[in-house]
Design an enzyme around this catalytic site. Structure first.
Site, PDB file in Angstrom:
ATOM      1  N   LYS A   1       0.680  -1.207  -0.042  1.00 37.92           N
ATOM      2  CA  LYS A   1       0.068  -0.108   0.040  1.00 37.92           C
ATOM      3  C   LYS A   1       0.806   1.033   0.087  1.00 37.92           C
ATOM      4  CE  LYS A   1      -4.409  -1.930   1.207  1.00 37.92           C
ATOM      5  NZ  LYS A   1      -5.393  -2.336   2.503  1.00 37.92           N
TER       6      LYS A   1
ATOM      7  N   ARG B   1      -3.108 -10.360   5.052  1.00 40.52           N
ATOM      8  CA  ARG B   1      -3.861 -10.143   3.491  1.00 40.52           C
ATOM      9  C   ARG B   1      -2.570  -9.605   2.857  1.00 40.52           C
ATOM     10  NH1 ARG B   1      -6.020  -6.887  -0.054  1.00 40.52           N
ATOM     11  NH2 ARG B   1      -7.614  -7.723  -1.371  1.00 40.52           N
TER      12      ARG B   1
HETATM   13  N1  HH2 Z   1      -7.390  -3.918   1.152  1.00 36.63           N
HETATM   14  C1  HH2 Z   1      -7.489  -4.014  -0.309  1.00 36.63           C
HETATM   15  C2  HH2 Z   1      -8.876  -4.814  -0.713  1.00 36.63           C
HETATM   16  N2  HH2 Z   1      -9.287  -5.498   0.138  1.00 36.63           N
HETATM   17  N3  HH2 Z   1      -9.939  -6.092   2.229  1.00 36.63           N
HETATM   18  C3  HH2 Z   1      -9.635  -6.109   3.622  1.00 36.63           C
HETATM   19  N4  HH2 Z   1     -10.205  -7.099   4.528  1.00 36.63           N
HETATM   20  N5  HH2 Z   1      -8.716  -5.453   4.162  1.00 36.63           N
HETATM   21  C4  HH2 Z   1      -7.783  -4.748   3.422  1.00 36.63           C
HETATM   22  O1  HH2 Z   1      -6.709  -3.970   3.760  1.00 36.63           O
HETATM   23  C5  HH2 Z   1      -8.171  -4.706   1.778  1.00 36.63           C
HETATM   24  C6  HH2 Z   1      -9.049  -5.417   1.511  1.00 36.63           C
HETATM   25  C7  HH2 Z   1      -6.966  -3.179  -1.294  1.00 36.63           C
HETATM   26  O2  HH2 Z   1      -5.754  -4.047  -1.849  1.00 36.63           O
HETATM   27  P1  HH2 Z   1      -5.787  -4.603  -3.215  1.00 36.63           P
HETATM   28  O3  HH2 Z   1      -6.772  -5.711  -3.182  1.00 36.63           O
HETATM   29  O4  HH2 Z   1      -4.838  -5.134  -3.518  1.00 36.63           O
HETATM   30  O5  HH2 Z   1      -6.354  -3.540  -4.438  1.00 36.63           O
HETATM   31  P2  HH2 Z   1      -7.512  -3.189  -5.063  1.00 36.63           P
HETATM   32  O6  HH2 Z   1      -8.448  -2.573  -3.918  1.00 36.63           O
HETATM   33  O7  HH2 Z   1      -7.141  -1.805  -6.033  1.00 36.63           O
HETATM   34  O8  HH2 Z   1      -8.375  -4.420  -5.676  1.00 36.63           O
END
Ligand code: HH2
Length: 282
Positions: free
Chosen positions: A223, A259
């Site tokens: 992040k 995660r």
């Molecule tokens: N962060 C993201 C998405 N889902 N779910 C939980 N429970 N906690 C988190 O910190 C979290 C999440 C964002 O990361 P990512 O899936 O890599 O990116 P994007 O939202 O752009 O798909």
């Protein structure tokens, strides 16, 4: 502590689960576009399981700052072929579905998913019922506003106290709607309506969240707050070393689920922090 998710029961007493991220999206901040093709997504799932992931978190919608909601039908169009193939090829794999939509969650649970990861913490009024009927695991995350608006709302008095209060009240709401307490995990929402300092403070104060009595999930992987603190200016992959440090720090502080995008190196970092945690107790 036990975390239940349908037929799975994870004992988290002296163990940290690693949840591998696979975004079946064109626009996720780190892996957007890489796994939009179902074959590529399934191959990535096999890869992360081989690296030792305890769970896979599949998403059909990016929730990066500024992103717009993706209609449930489009989320499901992306996810369905991946889930169907995984159910056939890896029926024992614990699949989590990253969605704010009860409709998508219900379809994914029918296709064999065991956990619903809801970054909106039950904003969809039908979500708790869907999760309760399936006896699924549920991740409740803190954010303010929506991904589209959240970065305008990053000022807090005491960020940890506010996040802990919110998570307690969403846990009660889930229980009132029939979700078993044993099925719920809580997440401070690193980077969701948080400044870099706020995200850092939440990482440093995990024990106050763990005191609620449910497993704490931490999603710090790659992040942008990490880049703000380390000065990395390149693409998200450049943030892997800082992500590993964050994973170790979260584990040391008592997190139960990490995660992450980078499963194999995270497991190594986590093992060291677990050993240090045991040494502190001995
Ligand atoms: N962060 C993201 C998405 N889902 N779910 C939980 N429970 N906690 C988190 O910190 C979290 C999440 C964002 O990361 P990512 O899936 O890599 O990116 P994007 O939202 O752009 O798909």
């Amino acid at each position: 502590m036990i975390w239940k998710a349908r037929d799975a029961a994870f004992d988290l007493t002296d163990r940290v689960l690693v949840m591998g991220i696979v975004n079946v999206t064109p626009d996720s901040f780190s892996d957007g576009g890489r796994y939009l093709d179902p074959g590529a997504a399934v191959a990535r799932c096999h890869e992360l399981l081989a690296e030792g992931a305890d769970l896979l978190d599949l998403g059909g919608e990016s929730t990066r700052p500024g992103s717009e909601a993706v209609p449930p039908a489009e989320q499901w169009r992306r996810l369905e072929p991946v889930l169907t193939r995984l159910a056939r090829e890896r029926p024992q794999a614990a699949i989590s579905i990253d969605t704010r939509s009860a409709e998508v969650a219900e379809r994914a649970l029918a296709a064999g998913a065991r956990v619903v990861n809801d970054v909106s913490a039950l904003a969809d009024p039908a979500m708790a019922g869907v999760v309760a009927r399936a006896g699924a695991g549920l991740v409740l995350m803190h954010m303010r506003g929506t991904p589209e608006t959240m970065q305008r709302e990053t000022a807090y008095g005491d960020v940890t106290a506010e996040v802990a209060g919110y998570l307690r009240s969403r846990l009660s709401a889930a229980e009132s709607a029939g979700v078993a307490r044993d099925c719920v995990a809580l997440d401070p929402g690193i980077g969701f309506a948080k400044s870099a300092q706020g995200s850092l403070e939440l990482l440093a104060r995990i024990p106050e969240l763990a005191a609620i009595g449910r497993p704490v999930l931490v999603g710090a992987s790659r992040k942008s707050f990490l880049a703000r603190l380390t000065g990395d200016e390149g693409p998200p992959e450049e943030r892997v070393p800082a992500s590993l440090a964050a994973a170790a720090l979260a584990t040391w502080q008592g997190a139960h689920i990490l995660r992450v995008h980078d499963v194999a190196p995270t497991i190594r970092a986590m093992k060291l922090a677990i050993a240090a945690r045991r040494a502190r107790r001995e």
